[in-house]
Design an enzyme around this catalytic site. Structure first.
Site, PDB file in Angstrom:
ATOM      1  N   PRO A 101       0.847  -1.192   0.000  1.00 15.65           N
ATOM      2  CA  PRO A 101       0.000   0.000   0.000  1.00 15.65           C
ATOM      3  C   PRO A 101       0.889   1.251   0.000  1.00 15.65           C
ATOM      4  O   PRO A 101       1.928   1.261   0.657  1.00 15.65           O
ATOM      5  CB  PRO A 101      -0.765  -0.114   1.324  1.00 15.65           C
ATOM      6  CG  PRO A 101       0.068  -0.995   2.189  1.00 15.65           C
ATOM      7  CD  PRO A 101       0.832  -1.914   1.275  1.00 15.65           C
ATOM      8  N   GLY A 103       2.341   4.910   0.912  1.00 17.91           N
ATOM      9  CA  GLY A 103       2.294   5.963   1.925  1.00 17.91           C
ATOM     10  C   GLY A 103       1.836   5.555   3.306  1.00 17.91           C
ATOM     11  O   GLY A 103       1.286   6.382   4.037  1.00 17.91           O
ATOM     12  N   GLY A 105       4.071   3.733   5.417  1.00 19.72           N
ATOM     13  CA  GLY A 105       5.260   3.472   6.238  1.00 19.72           C
ATOM     14  C   GLY A 105       5.851   2.101   6.032  1.00 19.72           C
ATOM     15  O   GLY A 105       6.694   1.661   6.814  1.00 19.72           O
ATOM     16  N   GLY A 107       7.524   1.246   3.266  1.00 16.34           N
ATOM     17  CA  GLY A 107       8.630   1.328   2.303  1.00 16.34           C
ATOM     18  C   GLY A 107       8.195   1.395   0.850  1.00 16.34           C
ATOM     19  O   GLY A 107       8.988   1.087  -0.042  1.00 16.34           O
ATOM     20  N   SER A 109       7.712   3.939  -1.150  1.00 14.12           N
ATOM     21  CA  SER A 109       8.452   4.872  -2.022  1.00 14.12           C
ATOM     22  C   SER A 109       9.871   4.350  -2.264  1.00 14.12           C
ATOM     23  O   SER A 109      10.395   4.454  -3.375  1.00 14.12           O
ATOM     24  CB  SER A 109       8.469   6.285  -1.448  1.00 14.12           C
ATOM     25  OG  SER A 109       9.203   6.343  -0.261  1.00 14.12           O
ATOM     26  N   ALA A 110      10.490   3.754  -1.244  1.00 11.22           N
ATOM     27  CA  ALA A 110      11.841   3.203  -1.431  1.00 11.22           C
ATOM     28  C   ALA A 110      11.781   2.005  -2.390  1.00 11.22           C
ATOM     29  O   ALA A 110      12.628   1.864  -3.280  1.00 11.22           O
ATOM     30  CB  ALA A 110      12.427   2.773  -0.087  1.00 11.22           C
ATOM     31  N   ALA A 111      10.764   1.158  -2.242  1.00 11.48           N
ATOM     32  CA  ALA A 111      10.635  -0.009  -3.135  1.00 11.48           C
ATOM     33  C   ALA A 111      10.332   0.446  -4.556  1.00 11.48           C
ATOM     34  O   ALA A 111      10.825  -0.141  -5.531  1.00 11.48           O
ATOM     35  CB  ALA A 111       9.536  -0.942  -2.622  1.00 11.48           C
ATOM     36  N   ASP A 152      15.618   3.650   4.553  1.00 14.72           N
ATOM     37  CA  ASP A 152      14.578   2.902   3.830  1.00 14.72           C
ATOM     38  C   ASP A 152      15.116   2.290   2.538  1.00 14.72           C
ATOM     39  O   ASP A 152      14.970   1.091   2.301  1.00 14.72           O
ATOM     40  CB  ASP A 152      13.393   3.818   3.489  1.00 14.72           C
ATOM     41  CG  ASP A 152      12.608   4.245   4.719  1.00 14.72           C
ATOM     42  OD1 ASP A 152      13.064   3.972   5.839  1.00 14.72           O
ATOM     43  OD2 ASP A 152      11.534   4.852   4.552  1.00 14.72           O
TER      44      ASP A 152
HETATM   45  C1  MEV Z   1      10.622   6.788   7.494  1.00 14.83           C
HETATM   46  O1  MEV Z   1      10.337   5.480   6.989  1.00 14.83           O
HETATM   47  C2  MEV Z   1      11.763   6.740   8.471  1.00 14.83           C
HETATM   48  C3  MEV Z   1      12.116   8.073   9.127  1.00 14.83           C
HETATM   49  O2  MEV Z   1      13.134   7.773  10.089  1.00 14.83           O
HETATM   50  C4  MEV Z   1      12.635   9.086   8.129  1.00 14.83           C
HETATM   51  C5  MEV Z   1      14.002   8.717   7.558  1.00 14.83           C
HETATM   52  O3  MEV Z   1      14.694   7.856   8.060  1.00 14.83           O
HETATM   53  O4  MEV Z   1      14.363   9.399   6.568  1.00 14.83           O
HETATM   54  C6  MEV Z   1      10.942   8.674   9.870  1.00 14.83           C
END
Ligand code: MEV
Length: 316
Positions: A101, A103, A105, A107, A109-111, A152
């Site tokens: 899903p 946004g 948390g 990952g 955007s990193a994936a 990330d």
């Molecule tokens: C976000 O997934 C993790 C944070 O620590 C931001 C970051 O590490 O850039 C909140």
């Protein structure tokens, strides 16, 4: 014209310890998860196009150069990835199959960055080296998050479980797990983006740096203690460390009502410990659940949250 169909993949991630503190130079621990994202790049007759059928109400369809309100950041991230691959004006279409899903948390955007770059590297006939992949992913992640710590996209690129510390040269090393961690991951919509949560914490930190630095020190100490507990498979200790870390994140002002509810439900239904994971203000939580994780999953789902039982940190 290139006729190659090229693919790239990347897993999502959970941060086990140290989100936010990692932005301030403290160590953090993150692990890849089983859900991920796949990218397929193929030749097209028109300019670069990107389709993500499973994100948004009716999918995201990006045509570079067109004004597309609401999805500008994805378009800019796509442009940054093309630039890094030297494919800025290539005639190609990329399709992203996203099990993650967006946004929350986990990952996404990193994936997105890593899977996309991998497919583009294959497409141009010269895969990225690991170093170049991490550098290019940082440019893509900056579009979404401003100044990401790098945690990330590093764990998403390398997989397994990593200890990460930001620095002029980021330091990362694999964390040996006695066994993959049995967890429940639950999530819901966020109340703000990572950039907002990180920015507001920065304001609070800058108003009273000494107090917040101490909080970040405490979170860093937890991450160090966790490396040992992970190595020994000491779940009782890890659960206690999860609870402590969640308390510190709450004190830092990054937990939201939904995080508190999900954490409470997980603990009530047998989790050994639970904490928010990622930036917070809604989004995801992770609960350590070696026994009857299905009870925790059902309780969270009954309360209206998405939840799944999984194991994290396995080296593939
Ligand atoms: C976000 O997934 C993790 C944070 O620590 C931001 C970051 O590490 O850039 C909140």
């Amino acid at each position: 014209m290139n006729t190659r169909v090229s693919t790239g993949a990347a897993p999502g991630k959970v941060i086990l310890f140290g989100e936010h503190a990692v932005v301030y130079g403290r160590p953090a621990i993150a692990a890849a998860i089983e859900r991920g994202l796949g990218a397929t790049a193929e030749p097209a007759h028109d300019g670069p196009r990107l389709d993500i059928p499973r994100w948004g109400r009716s999918g995201l369809h990006i045509r570079l150069g067109e004004r597309q309100p609401g999805i500008e950041s994805v378009a800019r991230a796509f442009a940054a990835a093309l630039e890094a691959a030297g494919l800025r004006d290539a005639r190609l279409r990329v399709t992203i199959d996203a099990e993650l899903p967006p946004g929350v948390g986990l990952g996404s955007s990193a994936a997105f960055a890593i899977a996309l770059l991998r497919s583009l590297g294959e497409f141009r006939g010269a895969p990225f080296s690991t170093g170049d992949l991490l550098e290019a992913a940082e440019h893509v992640e900056r579009v979404f998050h401003g100044t990401p710590s790098g945690l990330d996209h590093t764990v998403v690129a390398l997989g397994g479980c990593l200890r990460f510390q930001r620095g002029r040269e980021p330091a990362f090393m694999p964390v040996a797990l006695a066994e993959p961690l049995p967890v429940v991951v639950a999530w819901t919509q966020r109340e703000g983006g990572t950039r907002d949560v990180v920015g507001r914490l920065r304001e609070r930190h800058d108003a009273q740096p000494d107090l917040y630095e101490r909080l970040f020190d405490a979170m860093g100490d937890l991450a160090e203690a966790a490396v040992e507990a992970l190595g020994h498979g000491d779940f009782a200790r890890l659960g206690a460390l999860f609870d402590l870390n969640h308390g510190y994140l709450n004190a830092a002002g990054v937990s939201g009502l939904a995080n508190e509810r999900m954490v409470a439900i997980a603990r009530q239904h047998g989790a050994l410990g639970a904490k928010l994971t990622g930036a917070g203000w809604g989004g995801a939580v992770i609960a350590l659940a070696p026994d009857h994780p299905e009870r925790i999953v059902s309780a969270l789902q009954d309360a209206g949250f998405s939840a799944t039982a999984t194991r994290v940190g396995a080296t593939s």
